[in-house]
Design a protein around this motif. Sequence first.
Motif, mmCIF file in Angstrom:
data_model
loop_
_atom_site.group_PDB
_atom_site.id
_atom_site.type_symbol
_atom_site.label_atom_id
_atom_site.label_comp_id
_atom_site.label_asym_id
_atom_site.label_seq_id
_atom_site.Cartn_x
_atom_site.Cartn_y
_atom_site.Cartn_z
ATOM 1 N N ASN A 62 -10.179 -1.110 -1.978
ATOM 2 C CA ASN A 62 -9.104 -0.110 -2.038
ATOM 3 C C ASN A 62 -8.530 0.003 -3.446
ATOM 4 O OD1 ASN A 62 -7.236 -2.219 -2.337
ATOM 5 N ND2 ASN A 62 -5.972 -1.594 -0.610
ATOM 6 N N ASP A 63 -7.672 0.993 -3.634
ATOM 7 C CA ASP A 63 -7.120 1.278 -4.955
ATOM 8 C C ASP A 63 -6.140 0.208 -5.425
ATOM 9 O OD1 ASP A 63 -8.549 3.626 -5.129
ATOM 10 O OD2 ASP A 63 -6.914 4.896 -4.419
ATOM 11 N N GLY A 64 -5.403 -0.374 -4.478
ATOM 12 C CA GLY A 64 -4.446 -1.409 -4.863
ATOM 13 C C GLY A 64 -5.144 -2.567 -5.559
ATOM 14 N N MET A 65 -6.228 -3.039 -4.948
ATOM 15 C CA MET A 65 -6.986 -4.125 -5.559
ATOM 16 C C MET A 65 -7.681 -3.653 -6.830
ATOM 17 S SD MET A 65 -8.586 -6.283 -2.362
ATOM 18 C CE MET A 65 -9.798 -5.027 -1.954
ATOM 19 N N ALA A 66 -8.129 -2.400 -6.837
ATOM 20 C CA ALA A 66 -8.801 -1.861 -8.030
ATOM 21 C C ALA A 66 -7.878 -1.916 -9.243
ATOM 22 C CB ALA A 66 -9.263 -0.427 -7.774
ATOM 23 N N GLY A 67 -6.559 -1.757 -9.008
ATOM 24 C CA GLY A 67 -5.606 -1.835 -10.112
ATOM 25 C C GLY A 67 -5.626 -3.207 -10.771
ATOM 26 N N SER A 105 -4.712 -7.548 -1.927
ATOM 27 C CA SER A 105 -3.711 -7.917 -2.936
ATOM 28 C C SER A 105 -4.276 -7.684 -4.333
ATOM 29 C CB SER A 105 -3.330 -9.390 -2.771
ATOM 30 O OG SER A 105 -2.683 -9.889 -3.925
ATOM 31 N N ASP A 106 -3.535 -6.958 -5.166
ATOM 32 C CA ASP A 106 -3.996 -6.741 -6.535
ATOM 33 C C ASP A 106 -4.066 -8.055 -7.312
ATOM 34 O OD1 ASP A 106 -1.220 -7.015 -6.511
ATOM 35 O OD2 ASP A 106 -0.893 -5.585 -8.135
ATOM 36 N N VAL A 107 -3.130 -8.951 -7.031
ATOM 37 C CA VAL A 107 -3.109 -10.247 -7.710
ATOM 38 C C VAL A 107 -4.319 -11.092 -7.308
ATOM 39 C CG1 VAL A 107 -1.825 -12.408 -7.991
ATOM 40 C CG2 VAL A 107 -0.595 -10.223 -7.916
ATOM 41 N N GLY A 149 3.655 -7.034 5.286
ATOM 42 C CA GLY A 149 2.527 -7.944 5.137
ATOM 43 C C GLY A 149 2.626 -9.232 5.930
ATOM 44 N N ASP A 150 3.559 -9.302 6.882
ATOM 45 C CA ASP A 150 3.821 -10.538 7.634
ATOM 46 C C ASP A 150 3.529 -10.311 9.118
ATOM 47 O OD1 ASP A 150 4.907 -12.722 8.985
ATOM 48 O OD2 ASP A 150 6.578 -12.925 7.595
ATOM 49 N N ALA A 151 2.461 -10.926 9.630
ATOM 50 C CA ALA A 151 2.074 -10.745 11.033
ATOM 51 C C ALA A 151 3.139 -11.259 11.989
ATOM 52 C CB ALA A 151 0.746 -11.449 11.303
ATOM 53 N N ASN A 152 3.806 -12.355 11.642
ATOM 54 C CA ASN A 152 4.875 -12.889 12.496
ATOM 55 C C ASN A 152 6.058 -11.931 12.560
ATOM 56 O OD1 ASN A 152 3.542 -15.313 13.132
ATOM 57 N ND2 ASN A 152 4.224 -16.271 11.230
ATOM 58 N N THR A 164 0.855 -1.178 0.000
ATOM 59 C CA THR A 164 0.000 0.000 0.000
ATOM 60 C C THR A 164 0.895 1.234 0.000
ATOM 61 O OG1 THR A 164 -1.642 -1.223 1.285
ATOM 62 C CG2 THR A 164 -1.903 1.165 1.177
ATOM 63 N N ALA A 165 0.830 2.018 -1.049
ATOM 64 C CA ALA A 165 1.798 3.096 -1.272
ATOM 65 C C ALA A 165 1.829 4.142 -0.168
ATOM 66 C CB ALA A 165 1.508 3.771 -2.608
#
Length: 363
Positions: free
Chosen positions: A235-240, A208-210, A82-85, A51-52
């Motif tokens: 969100n915009d990331g997924m919208a891409g 995730s956009d993917v 992106g890693d909770a651990n 997320t930018a």
Amino acid sequence: MNATMRRVVIGTAAVSMALSVAACGKAGDKDNDSSSSGGKSIGLLLPDSVTARYEKFDKPYFEAKVSELCSDCKVEYANAAGDANKQAQQVRTMITKGVKVLVVSAQDSAAIKSSIQAAVKKGIKVVAYDRLAQGPVSAYVSFDNEKVGQLQGQALLDSLGAKATKSSKVVMINGLDADPNAALFKKGAHSALDGKVDIAYEQSGEWSDVTAASKMKTAITQLGAKKIAGVYSANDGMAGGIATTLKGAGISGIPLTGQDAELAGIQRIVAGTQSSTVYKAFKPEADAAAQLAVNLLQGKDIKSLATSEQTSGSGDKVPSQLLTPVSVTKANIKDTVVKDKLYTVAEICAGEYASACKTAGLQ
């Protein structure tokens, strides 16, 4: 060593210890030197670098505001990627470094609970940033996230216009289930959309956009390209990723929502491949978090800042400061993200977007 010499050494050591204790002071004292003790150190943990906004805006705005409010305070920073651990390990590192206040945007609001409990046991005050983490949090700053979802849903309906009927099939791609904000966005969007359109396919895109692109492809297969009236993206990331899938399937001219007012999202709005986003002004949010953190560090009251209360997933009542989000469409880009200097017209209208910007009246 003779008696006289021993008395001199002991006396010198006592004076040295007294000076050291006086120099340390308590957290928040103006003359507190915490270069090694962490006495004036504030930790900032952000959830991901995909997320930018986090690296480009939240971090520098937060650091600048802390510096303005407390010139001798130090900000310790880490990103969980992106890693909770990894974020749990980062909390442990912050505890070891001796931070007095920890500002954290949780990658997983439930998983981080034990880490927050461990920090609080060490006397650290915790501020939940943007996402309400579980556990004994001292304060929370974010936007009215249910309102965000309502704005997204209403923007989708506005874009559909007369096509917004109970039989109009809408695809809904929500955020990460572990993010409590995602549930609020979803709730708000449903409050705007339910009974007005047919939400024919709904899945999590996991921020995730993917993943979102994959889910959109499945929705097209199940529903048929010509039967999809619009797409809700959290969100915009997924919208891409969704926009790319729609283009690949030959689908154009349908509404697609977003959130975060990312530059790419704004450019898609200009180009007509995304219909709206939600602008949550990053600077006011980062500034508010910095003010809360410094107040907690200095032992000052936060009631005038955190004027509302939110209940976390762990049942904790948390003093909260909620800011107001704004819906952005092609019509108000100038009056929102450009006016606030989030982006310049030149940045938005670079390269392939120049022609579309002229049509939209931005140049």
